[in-house]
Design an enzyme around this catalytic site. Structure first.
Site, PDB file in Angstrom:
ATOM      1  CB  CYS A 183      34.222  38.657  29.405  1.00 37.82           C
ATOM      2  SG  CYS A 183      34.608  36.925  29.767  1.00 37.82           S
ATOM      3  CB  CYS A 196      29.496  32.429  32.091  1.00 33.50           C
ATOM      4  SG  CYS A 196      29.001  34.106  31.631  1.00 33.50           S
TER       5      CYS A 196
END
Length: 274
Positions: free
Chosen positions: A75, A208
Site C-alpha cells: 500500500c 490510493c
C-alpha cells in the site's frame, strides 16, 4: 491482550491503524481482529491495519491488511505512514529500508512529508478492451505492487466510481484476485485528478498511493503527461509521483506525500470484542 498501543495515521485521506508488532503481540492470522478494528463507529475505523514486524537485513517488515481482513502485497499511502510511525517510535532513522510483500522499499522523512521508493511496476498494458454494463472501455493496466486498472474520463465528478469500480474489481479478466479501479482526468502535462475504487475496502477511498502511481505511469506511457506528475486525490491532498519511462517500462518510482499522525492511544478489548 488487554491493551494494545497504537497510532492512527492518515496519508492523503487513507487512514490506518498502525501497531508495533515486533514483540508479536498481535496474531497476524486473525482476520476478524482486523475487520473489527477497521469498522467505523463500532471501533477505531480505518481503511486498513499496518503491522511493524521483524525482518533480516532491513529496519523492519511491513504487513498490510485491508479492512476486509485480507493481507495484500503493499500500500503506497500505508508505506509512507508506516515509515513515519517507525521514525517517531525509534524503530528506524530518517532514512530506512523495509520489507513488503512486493519487495524492499526505501523511504525518507522529508520535513512533514515522506518519500518512498516503490517497486517498479510490471504488466503495463495500454488500451485494453473492457466490457462493462455501460459499454466497452479502453483502459490501461499496471501492477504497481498491486493490480490497477486506469480509466480516462472527461467528467470525473459525474463518474459512477462505485458501480464501475465494483464491476471492474470483480471482472472475469482479473480473476481470481481482482483489481483496483482508478478514474482519472488529465488537467495538464504535470497534473491529473483521480478517484479510486479499492478492493478489500470495496468502495471508493479518498486516496490510493499505488493507484496514483499506476495512473501517472499509464498516462505518461501514452504521452499524456510527463514526470514528475502531481496527482490530486479525492481528499484534495496532492501526491507527487517521480519516475522514468523508457521503451514502455517505468523505473526509479518514488511516491511523495503527507503522513499525518491523527492520534496515539491504546486499544482495549472493546475495540475487537463485539
Amino acid at each position: 491482550m488487554d491493551k494494545i498501543p497504537f497510532m492512527k495515521l492518515s496519508g492523503a485521506g487513507n487512514d490506518f491503524v498502525i501497531i508495533n508488532n515486533l514483540a508479536e503481540i498481535v496474531d497476524s492470522t486473525d482476520t476478524d481482529f482486523v475487520q473489527k478494528l477497521c469498522q467505523r463507529r463500532m471501533s477505531v475505523g480505518a481503511d486498513g491495519v499496518l503491522l511493524v514486524e521483524k525482518a533480516d537485513d532491513v529496519d523492519f517488515r511491513m504487513r498490510y491488511f485491508n479492512a476486509d481482513g485480507g493481507e495484500v502485497e503493499t500500500c503506497g499511502n500505508g508505506a509512507r505512514c508506516i515509515s513515519k510511525f517507525a521514525y517517531l517510535n525509534g524503530i528506524a532513522s530518517e532514512q530506512m529500508r523495509f520489507l513488503t510483500n512486493a519487495g524492499i522499499y526505501e523511504s525518507e522523512i522529508v520535513g512533514e512529508n515522506v518519500k518512498v521508493r516503490m517497486s517498479d511496476p510490471t504488466e503495463i498494458r495500454l488500451n485494453v478492451p473492457l466490457q462493462l454494463d455501460d459499454g466497452m472501455h479502453a483502459v490501461g493496466f499496471a501492477n504497481s505492487g498491486v493490480p490497477h486498472v486506469v480509466f480516462f474520463v472527461d467528467d470525473l465528478k459525474g463518474t459512477d466510481v462505485y458501480h464501475l469500480g465494483q464491476q471492474t474489481r470483480y471482472h472475469d479478466n482479473f480473476k481470481p484476485d481482482g483489481t483496483n479501479a482508478n478514474f482519472i482526468r488529465i488537467e495538464s502535462p504535470g497534473l491529473i485528478d483521480i478517484r479510486t475504487y479499492e478492493r478489500g475496502v470495496e468502495d471508493e477511498t479518498l486516496a490510493c498511493g499505488t493507484g496514483s502511481i499506476a495512473s501517472a505511469i499509464i498516462a505518461a506511457t501514452l504521452g499524456k503527461v510527463e514526470p514528475p506528475v502531481s496527482v490530486k486525490t479525492a481528499s484534495g491532498v496532492v501526491l507527487n509521483i517521480h519516475f522514468e519511462v523508457e521503451n514502455g517500462a517505468a523505473t526509479n518510482v518514488y511516491l511523495e506525500g503527507d503522513a499525518r499522525v491523527i492520534y496515539v492511544g491504546e486499544l482495549t478489548a472493546d475495540a475487537w470484542n463485539y
